[in-house]
Motif scaffolding. Structure first.
Motif, PDB file in Angstrom:
ATOM      1  N   ARG A 185      62.829   7.866  -0.193  1.00  3.95           N
ATOM      2  CA  ARG A 185      64.279   7.817  -0.127  1.00  3.95           C
ATOM      3  C   ARG A 185      64.858   9.206  -0.332  1.00  3.95           C
ATOM      4  O   ARG A 185      64.234  10.065  -0.962  1.00  3.95           O
ATOM      5  N   ALA A 190      68.654  10.827  -1.350  1.00  4.52           N
ATOM      6  CA  ALA A 190      70.050  10.706  -1.718  1.00  4.52           C
ATOM      7  C   ALA A 190      70.800  11.962  -1.273  1.00  4.52           C
ATOM      8  O   ALA A 190      70.189  13.021  -1.099  1.00  4.52           O
ATOM      9  N   LEU A 240      75.210  -2.460   1.887  1.00 10.05           N
ATOM     10  CA  LEU A 240      76.022  -2.160   0.713  1.00 10.05           C
ATOM     11  C   LEU A 240      75.979  -3.353  -0.227  1.00 10.05           C
ATOM     12  O   LEU A 240      76.321  -4.472   0.179  1.00 10.05           O
ATOM     13  N   GLN A 271      70.181   2.940   5.458  1.00  9.19           N
ATOM     14  CA  GLN A 271      71.033   3.296   4.319  1.00  9.19           C
ATOM     15  C   GLN A 271      71.121   2.148   3.329  1.00  9.19           C
ATOM     16  O   GLN A 271      71.381   0.996   3.708  1.00  9.19           O
ATOM     17  N   VAL A 272      70.919   2.478   2.074  1.00 12.49           N
ATOM     18  CA  VAL A 272      71.133   1.534   0.978  1.00 12.49           C
ATOM     19  C   VAL A 272      72.200   2.136   0.067  1.00 12.49           C
ATOM     20  O   VAL A 272      72.048   3.262  -0.415  1.00 12.49           O
ATOM     21  N   SER A 273      73.257   1.393  -0.149  1.00 16.29           N
ATOM     22  CA  SER A 273      74.342   1.853  -1.014  1.00 16.29           C
ATOM     23  C   SER A 273      74.586   0.812  -2.093  1.00 16.29           C
ATOM     24  O   SER A 273      74.769  -0.370  -1.775  1.00 16.29           O
ATOM     25  N   VAL A 274      74.589   1.254  -3.348  1.00 17.45           N
ATOM     26  CA  VAL A 274      74.758   0.356  -4.477  1.00 17.45           C
ATOM     27  C   VAL A 274      76.003   0.782  -5.241  1.00 17.45           C
ATOM     28  O   VAL A 274      76.064   1.907  -5.751  1.00 17.45           O
ATOM     29  N   SER A 275      76.970  -0.106  -5.307  1.00 18.89           N
ATOM     30  CA  SER A 275      78.213   0.204  -6.020  1.00 18.89           C
ATOM     31  C   SER A 275      78.140  -0.293  -7.458  1.00 18.89           C
ATOM     32  O   SER A 275      77.463  -1.289  -7.748  1.00 18.89           O
ATOM     33  N   PRO A 294      73.220   2.012  -9.080  1.00 18.12           N
ATOM     34  CA  PRO A 294      73.906   3.000  -8.227  1.00 18.12           C
ATOM     35  C   PRO A 294      73.013   4.194  -7.891  1.00 18.12           C
ATOM     36  O   PRO A 294      73.117   4.744  -6.784  1.00 18.12           O
ATOM     37  N   GLU A 295      72.135   4.571  -8.790  1.00 20.74           N
ATOM     38  CA  GLU A 295      71.236   5.709  -8.523  1.00 20.74           C
ATOM     39  C   GLU A 295      70.163   5.400  -7.496  1.00 20.74           C
ATOM     40  O   GLU A 295      69.419   6.292  -7.089  1.00 20.74           O
ATOM     41  N   ASP A 296      70.067   4.154  -7.048  1.00 18.30           N
ATOM     42  CA  ASP A 296      69.156   3.808  -5.956  1.00 18.30           C
ATOM     43  C   ASP A 296      69.786   4.083  -4.591  1.00 18.30           C
ATOM     44  O   ASP A 296      69.116   3.944  -3.564  1.00 18.30           O
ATOM     45  N   THR A 297      71.051   4.460  -4.574  1.00 21.71           N
ATOM     46  CA  THR A 297      71.732   4.752  -3.320  1.00 21.71           C
ATOM     47  C   THR A 297      71.060   5.916  -2.615  1.00 21.71           C
ATOM     48  O   THR A 297      70.883   6.994  -3.182  1.00 21.71           O
TER      49      THR A 297
END
Length: 122
Positions: free
Chosen positions: A38, A40, A11, A117-121, A88-91
């Motif tokens: 990836r 989503a 994250l 998992q990759v989460s971008v806030s 964020p759209e790379d999440t």
């Protein structure tokens, strides 16, 4: 049996960087193409980048071009995905894949990792 194990997800905040790793084992990869994909939530899996293990030639999706870099370490049988300026759209869950080439042509990716998992806030 070929095995692919991804690591390095997490994250992060928008603008940060992450490096994903894909450790490959159980085969000789000199004639393989290695790819990152990836997926989503609620979306289909999409291509991110790929690299020819023998030539090092790379290809990127337009959405990541200029921000992501795929590379490989032959000695470690590991492929990397350096992700900079994350959005964020790379999440997504990021998957590593391997496909064998015959006479330089790959028909399909035959092996897949379990994903990281990759989460971008924002």
């Amino acid at each position: 049996q070929v095995q692919l194990v991804e690591s390095g997800g997490g994250l992060v905040q928008a603008g940060d960087s992450l490096r994903l790793s894909c450790a490959a084992s159980g085969g000789t990869f000199s004639n393989y193409i290695m790819g990152w994909f990836r997926q989503a939530p609620g979306k289909e899996r999409e291509f991110v980048a790929r690299i020819s293990w023998s030539s090092g030639l790379t290809t990127y999706a337009d959405s990541v071009k200029g921000r992501f870099t795929i590379s490989r370490d032959n000695a470690k049988n590991t492929v990397y995905l350096q992700m900079n300026s994350l959005k964020p759209e790379d999440t997504a869950v990021y998957y590593c894949a391997a496909g064998r080439t015959v006479l330089g042509v790959m028909k399909s990716y035959d092996y897949w990792g379990q994903g990281t998992q990759v989460s971008v806030s924002s």
